[in-house]
Enzyme design. Structure first.
Site, PDB file in Angstrom:
ATOM      1  N   GLU A  50     -11.483  -6.096  -7.713  1.00 47.24           N
ATOM      2  CA  GLU A  50     -11.183  -4.671  -7.899  1.00 47.24           C
ATOM      3  C   GLU A  50     -10.619  -4.355  -9.283  1.00 47.24           C
ATOM      4  OE1 GLU A  50     -10.338  -6.455  -5.252  1.00 47.24           O
ATOM      5  OE2 GLU A  50     -10.976  -5.417  -3.420  1.00 47.24           O
ATOM      6  N   PHE A 112      -1.867  -4.160   9.573  1.00 48.64           N
ATOM      7  CA  PHE A 112      -2.659  -5.123   8.819  1.00 48.64           C
ATOM      8  C   PHE A 112      -3.229  -4.473   7.553  1.00 48.64           C
ATOM      9  CE2 PHE A 112      -6.845  -7.137   7.948  1.00 48.64           C
ATOM     10  CZ  PHE A 112      -6.345  -8.337   7.468  1.00 48.64           C
ATOM     11  N   GLN A 113      -3.017  -5.115   6.430  1.00 50.39           N
ATOM     12  CA  GLN A 113      -3.479  -4.642   5.121  1.00 50.39           C
ATOM     13  C   GLN A 113      -2.941  -3.267   4.750  1.00 50.39           C
ATOM     14  OE1 GLN A 113      -7.765  -5.328   4.810  1.00 50.39           O
ATOM     15  NE2 GLN A 113      -7.292  -7.364   3.978  1.00 50.39           N
ATOM     16  N   LYS A 162      -7.914   5.624   7.058  1.00 46.11           N
ATOM     17  CA  LYS A 162      -9.230   5.430   7.668  1.00 46.11           C
ATOM     18  C   LYS A 162      -9.631   6.600   8.564  1.00 46.11           C
ATOM     19  CE  LYS A 162     -12.028   2.104  10.184  1.00 46.11           C
ATOM     20  NZ  LYS A 162     -12.123   0.777  10.808  1.00 46.11           N
ATOM     21  N   MET A 468      -3.499 -15.465 -30.163  1.00 41.18           N
ATOM     22  CA  MET A 468      -2.462 -14.564 -30.662  1.00 41.18           C
ATOM     23  C   MET A 468      -1.071 -15.124 -30.377  1.00 41.18           C
ATOM     24  SD  MET A 468      -1.844 -11.975 -32.366  1.00 41.18           S
ATOM     25  CE  MET A 468      -3.041 -10.657 -32.502  1.00 41.18           C
TER      26      MET A 468
END
Ligand SMILES: Cc1ncc(C[n+]2csc(CCOP(=O)(O)OP(=O)(O)O)c2C)c(N)n1
Ligand SMILES: [Mg+2]
Lengths: 564, 159
Positions: A50, A112-113, A162, A468
């Protein structure tokens, strides 16, 4: 007409003219992914992580000025977007991030999640929403796009449980967004304009520092007219590259920690510094108490909170830059500064960018890349030494062709951002210049590139180091290299495994042929340039140091004498 | 020069609004001495009062950053001479039996109230400006203060 929340989301994308967006599915966004099948005209790019979806949306926005859209599921999907959202707010990139969340009745119960993505992203979004009533969805989505792309642009997150995707609403999209207290930039004040014009008229040694604000406000033509009319050299901030043609005789390139010396010297010597669409970031100003000691500072911006935030200007003009610059242009008379221009020119001659011959350096590669692409290609970078050299050596001519993570300095940005740009501008030549370190943060997107035949060319500058950081350890920590020597896989085998065309080049003699072959190929190409390991970026102003003490490239023969 | 500034804001109530506003102070390192929020004359909106320590530049930045928040409709810094600011405080004391009378007298002198009392405890209620609240608390010290609850300043401008 009654339709589901999921359908409302797709309608919103269509209304906004979104042709492509970037996402990754999961449990709570199933209703939306199902609905997507009915909308083949809106292309969904399935990424491999993502974070890359957010960077692609960001690259899409940088390359077009349009809002980039990314999508993730709840919990880990949403948190994976966070770096990309933070990156976007630092550089004022218009983005809408859509996340699913657990059912509205389960929120707060550690379902959940479940994660509080609204809470997490409060400090890194321009605004964000948790939509618990489907009837609010049409308005919220419309407003999200409006906020993202007006005023000071930035990312807006919409979190949708949802059940809200599933529930039905017959509420229409609003015709107009009216948000109390959300004010678009004001018409520039006549008094401020008059003061600005007077300061320009009186200046003997003026410079302009032009930033990304010029890009966001589409005012590059006005900038150029102002510079030409009043004979003012133009420096760019890192993110301003491209808003003034680098091959213009008034262009001095970038200034900042690794900006070209001339720009830095000119600012230290100038009697007028006009900041146009910049935020006087610390990487540009160095020690603010020593910044532009002889100059009156005149700040043009749309966001008044930027005025005096780090550097206190004598005067400012607040408004959309296009309006402000047009108004100033009406008030100024043509003038020239031959003595000043001659001084600037002599700095340019004394302190050019150098590419020592006889070695295969990152600079050798980038100088060649510039010769091949002639400042016409879209070039994104990752973060590190290669980023600074790209900003120095690629002579950008046009706005929206330079994509780099400025404010956040996000390793892993370069490659997915280039892909986002390519999806946005399919006809453009797109290069991602990346380091061996940063590329390994998001190289999983090679698979995405292959699947969509996303024709980006990756110039991987492999110096075997987190270059760097190694440079700072060399210069400021007495050569004590701590965890900067970086192993890499065999990139040839890696490319083969992904089915990506691969070219490796480790000699100057092969450079032209490699670049030609890469450019001729219709599809993604990974070009690994095995470059000198210990090469340093110069000029350099150490962090927090004064811009009057530029460390020049040791390869320059002329003794180093910075302006007082 | 560091000073106290009283800032009020009209905000639109939405999910996350208070969080967003308060988070701004933490994130930008502004020193928030007190904060109050409540319903106001407009449905769906709240008024907030912030007391901020800092020099003039800090106060200006606070206003400009607040104004950038989408939920903030308006905000301003109030001038002490052209505004009224008050804080309410509740103090539960546990006076000894022989102190009760003098406690009631003290509260009367301050024009405060004692809305509740038990065998052992007396609740004192008082509203005033910051200095008065501080003075009352000081004066209550001999009466065994058990708990102090303050609302934070609320402020309103005159015109
Ligand atoms: C996500 C992230 N982690 C750490 C850093 C700190 N950092 C800045 S540049 C750099 C080295 C980058 O190495 P590489 O990608 O090989 O590029 P090079 O400097 O060698 O060109 C690091 C570790 C960062 N900017 N971003
Ligand atoms: Mg490297």
């Amino acid at each position: 007409m009654e339709r589901s929340g999921a359908r409302v989301v797709m309608e919103a994308l269509e209304r906004q003219g979104v042709d492509v967006f970037f996402g990754y599915p999961g449990g709570v966004v199933l209703p939306l992914y199902d609905e997507m099948l009915n909308w083949p005209q809106i292309k969904h790019i399935l990424v491999r992580h993502e974070q890359a979806a957010a960077h692609m949306a960001d690259g899409y926005a940088r390359a077009t000025g349009r809002v980039g859209v990314c999508l993730a599921t709840s919990g880990p999907g949403a948190t994976n977007l966070v770096t990309g959202i933070a990156n976007a707010i630092m550089d004022s990139i218009p983005m809408v991030a859509i996340t699913g969340n657990v059912n509205s009745w389960a929120i707060g119960k550690d379902a959940f999640q479940e994660t509080d993505i609204q809470g997490i992203t409060i400090p890194i979004t321009k605004h964000n929403y948790l939509v618990t009533n489907v009837d609010d969805l049409p308005y919220v989505l419309e407003e999200a796009f409006y906020l993202a792309n007006t005023g000071r642009k930035g990312p807006v997150l919409v979190d949708i449980p949802k059940d809200v995707f599933i529930k039905k609403t017959s509420v229409a999209f609003p015709d107009k967004i009216e948000r109390r207290g959300y004010r678009l930039p004001p018409t520039p004040d006549a008094g401020q304009i008059a003061t600005a014009a007077k300061m320009i008229a009186e200046a003997q040694k003026p410079v302009i520092i032009a930033g990304a604000g010029v890009m966001h406000s589409h005012s590059w033509d006005e900038l150029r007219t102002l510079a030409e009319t009043c004979d003012i050299p133009v420096i760019n901030s890192l993110l301003g590259l491209g808003c003034f043609p680098r091959d213009h005789e008034l262009s001095l390139g970038m200034m900042g920690m690794h900006g070209e010396a001339t720009g830095t010297l000119a600012v230290q010597e100038a009697d007028l510094v006009m900041g146009i669409g910049i935020r006087f970031d610390d990487r540009l100003t160095g020690d603010t108490s020593k910044f532009a000691p002889n100059a009156k500072i005149l700040h043009f911006d749309l966001d008044i909170s930027e005025v005096g935030k780090t550097v206190t200007p004598i005067a400012f003009v607040i408004g959309d830059l296009k309006d402000s610059l047009q108004a100033v242009l009406k008030e100024v008379a043509p003038k020239t500064h031959p003595a000043w221009r001659a001084q600037v020119k002599s700095w340019q001659e004394t302190y050019p960018l150098v590419v020592p011959e006889g070695k295969f350096l990152s600079r050798t590669v980038l100088r060649a890349l510039n010769e091949h692409t002639e400042g016409e290609a879209i070039v994104s970078t990752d973060v590190g030494q290669h980023q600074m050299w790209t900003s120095q050596f690629i002579k950008f001519k046009k706005p929206h062709t330079w994509l780099s993570s400025g404010g956040l300095g996000t390793m892993g940005f370069g490659f997915p951002a280039a892909m986002g740009a390519k999806f946005a501008q399919p006809d453009a030549e797109v290069w991602a210049v990346v380091g061996d370190g940063g590329f390994q943060m998001t190289l999983q997107e090679l698979q995405t590139a292959v699947e969509f035949n996303c024709n980006v060319k990756i110039a991987l500058l492999n110096n075997g180091y987190l270059g760097m950081v190694r440079q700072w350890q060399e210069l400021f920590y007495d050569h004590r290299y701590s965890h900067v020597a970086m192993g890499s896989p065999d990139f040839g085998k890696l490319a083969e495994a992904y089915g990506v065309k691969f070219l490796r080049c480790s000699r100057t003699e092969d450079l032209d042929a490699t670049l030609e072959e890469a450019r001729a190929h219709n599809g993604p190409v990974l070009c690994e340039f095995v470059v000198e390991m210990e090469e340093n970026v110069f000029p350099m102003v150490p962090a927090g140091g004064s811009n009057s003490q530029v460390i020049m490239d040791p390869a320059l023969k002329t003794p180093v004498e910075a302006a007082k | 020069m560091s000073q106290r500034h009283t800032i009020t804001a009209l905000v639109q109530n939405e999910s996350g609004t208070i969080n967003r506003v308060v988070s701004l102070f933490r994130r930008r390192g502004f020193s928030l001495a007190s904060f109050n929020a409540g319903d106001c004359e407009q449905v769906g909106f709240s008024r907030m009062t912030f007391v901020v320590d800092g020099d003039h530049g800090v106060m200006v930045q606070v206003l400009r950053q607040l104004d950038k928040l989408i939920d903030v409709v308006d905000c301003e810094s109030l001038e002490p001479e052209k505004s009224v600011s008050r804080e309410m405080v509740l103090v539960r004391c546990q006076p000894r039996p022989e102190q009760r009378e003098s406690l009631y007298n003290l509260v009367l002198e301050f024009f405060g109230k004692t809305p509740a009392a038990s065998e052992t405890a007396v609740v004192v209620e008082f509203a005033g400006d910051l200095a008065e609240v501080e003075r009352l608390i000081e004066a209550l010290q001999p009466y065994t203060i058990q708990e102090i609850v303050r609302t934070g300043l609320v402020a309103i401008k005159l015109d």
